[in-house]
Design an enzyme around this catalytic site. Structure first.
Site, short mmCIF file in Angstrom:
data_model
loop_
_atom_site.label_atom_id
_atom_site.label_comp_id
_atom_site.label_asym_id
_atom_site.label_seq_id
_atom_site.Cartn_x
_atom_site.Cartn_y
_atom_site.Cartn_z
N ASP A 1 0.53 -1.26 -0.19
CA ASP A 1 -0.17 0.15 0.16
C ASP A 1 0.77 1.23 -0.29
OD1 ASP A 1 -2.74 -1.86 0.60
OD2 ASP A 1 -1.99 -1.80 2.58
N TYR A 2 0.11 2.39 -0.48
CA TYR A 2 0.53 4.01 -0.12
C TYR A 2 1.93 3.97 1.04
CZ TYR A 2 0.99 8.77 -1.05
OH TYR A 2 1.76 10.37 -1.37
#
Length: 242
Positions: free
Chosen positions: A110-111
Site C-alpha cells: 500500500d501507498y
C-alpha cells in the site's frame, strides 16, 4: 519514450556480443550499422531497446535480456506500480538510474505501507509468487492502537470476515508495548488489498504504522528505507523452487 528503455547504440552492440564497445564505435563510423533500416554513423545515438531494430552488416542483432532480481525497502508515500495516474512517486523511481532493464514490482504494498518489495523482469517468477495457488507467508510488523486481548488474538488467528470473505488462518503476537498501543508481528498467507490493516481494524485495533519484513524466507533485515540490493543466488533459488 521512457528513459529506462534508452541505450547508446554502441553499448547495445557490445551487449549483443558482436564486438567490444570500441569496435562497435568503429562499426558505426564505417556505416555498417542500421537502426530501423537507416544507416547510423553518429556516436552516442540512443535507441529504444524494446522497439528499435538494429542491424550490423545486414544481420539483425539482439541483446540477451539479463534477469534481474532485487529487493527494495519501499518507503511510505511511494506506489508499488510501474506508473501512477496521479503522478505520485513509484518504487521504480528509486532504481531507474541503476538498470537498463524494465523491472516490475512483484505484488504490491500500500501507498502508506513500507518495507520489503521484490522487483524483477522475470515474468515466470512473478507469476509463481503472486498466483493464489502458491501459498507464501508474508510477515509484517504493525503498530496498532491499544493492546488486543487473548480472545481478540485468537479471533485473528482463526480468520476474520472482511469484505465478504473469511481470511485464512494467520499468526499474530504482541512483541512490544509502546505508547498508546503495541507492536504486533503478523504473518499472513494471502495478499488481499490492505488485508493486515483491515484485520487489525476488525478486532478493534487500527494500524498506525505497517512494515513488511519478510516474504517467505526472504528477509528485509537492515536494508534502510529507499535502498535496494540484489537477491543472492540462494534467495533466487529459493523463490524459484517454491
Amino acid at each position: 519514450m521512457e528513459e529506462q528503455n534508452l541505450m547508446r547504440l554502441q553499448k547495445y552492440i557490445a551487449l549483443s556480443g558482436v564486438a567490444s564497445r570500441r569496435k562497435a564505435e568503429e562499426m558505426i563510423q564505417e556505416g555498417r550499422v542500421k537502426v530501423n533500416h537507416q544507416v547510423i554513423q553518429t556516436l552516442g545515438e540512443k535507441i529504444n531497446i524494446e522497439t528499435d531494430l538494429v542491424e550490423v552488416d545486414e544481420t539483425i542483432i539482439h541483446v540477451e535480456q539479463r534477469k534481474v532480481y532485487i529487493m527494495i525497502n519501499k518507503p511510505v508515500r511511494f506506489v508499488s506500480t510501474a506508473s501512477d495516474q496521479f503522478n505520485r512517486p513509484t518504487v521504480l523511481d528509486l532504481v531507474k538510474n541503476d538498470f537498463n532493464e524494465r523491472l516490475y514490482p512483484v505484488g504490491r504494498l500500500d501507498y502508506d505501507t513500507e518495507g520489503l518489495l521484490l522487483l524483477t523482469n522475470d515474468g515466470d517468477l512473478t507469476y509463481k509468487i503472486t498466483h493464489p495457488k502458491h501459498v507464501i507467508k508474508k510477515v509484517y510488523v504493525a503498530n496498532v492502537k491499544g493492546i488486543p486481548t487473548r480472545t481478540k488474538l485468537d479471533e485473528f488467528r482463526k480468520g476474520l470476515e472482511i469484505d465478504d470473505y473469511i481470511t485464512s488462518p494467520a499468526d499474530i503476537e504482541v512483541i512490544k508495548i509502546i505508547k498508546g498501543g503495541c507492536e504486533l508481528k503478523v504473518t499472513i498467507h494471502e495478499g488481499r488489498n490492505r488485508q493486515v490493516r483491515k484485520m487489525c481494524e476488525k478486532i478493534g485495533h487500527p494500524v498506525t504504522k505497517l512494515k513488511r519484513v519478510a516474504i517467505g524466507d526472504i528477509v528485509l533485515d537492515d536494508l534502510s528505507g529507499g535502498n535496494w540490493r540484489h537477491l543472492t543466488n540462494e534467495e533466487i533459488s529459493y523463490l524459484k523452487n517454491i
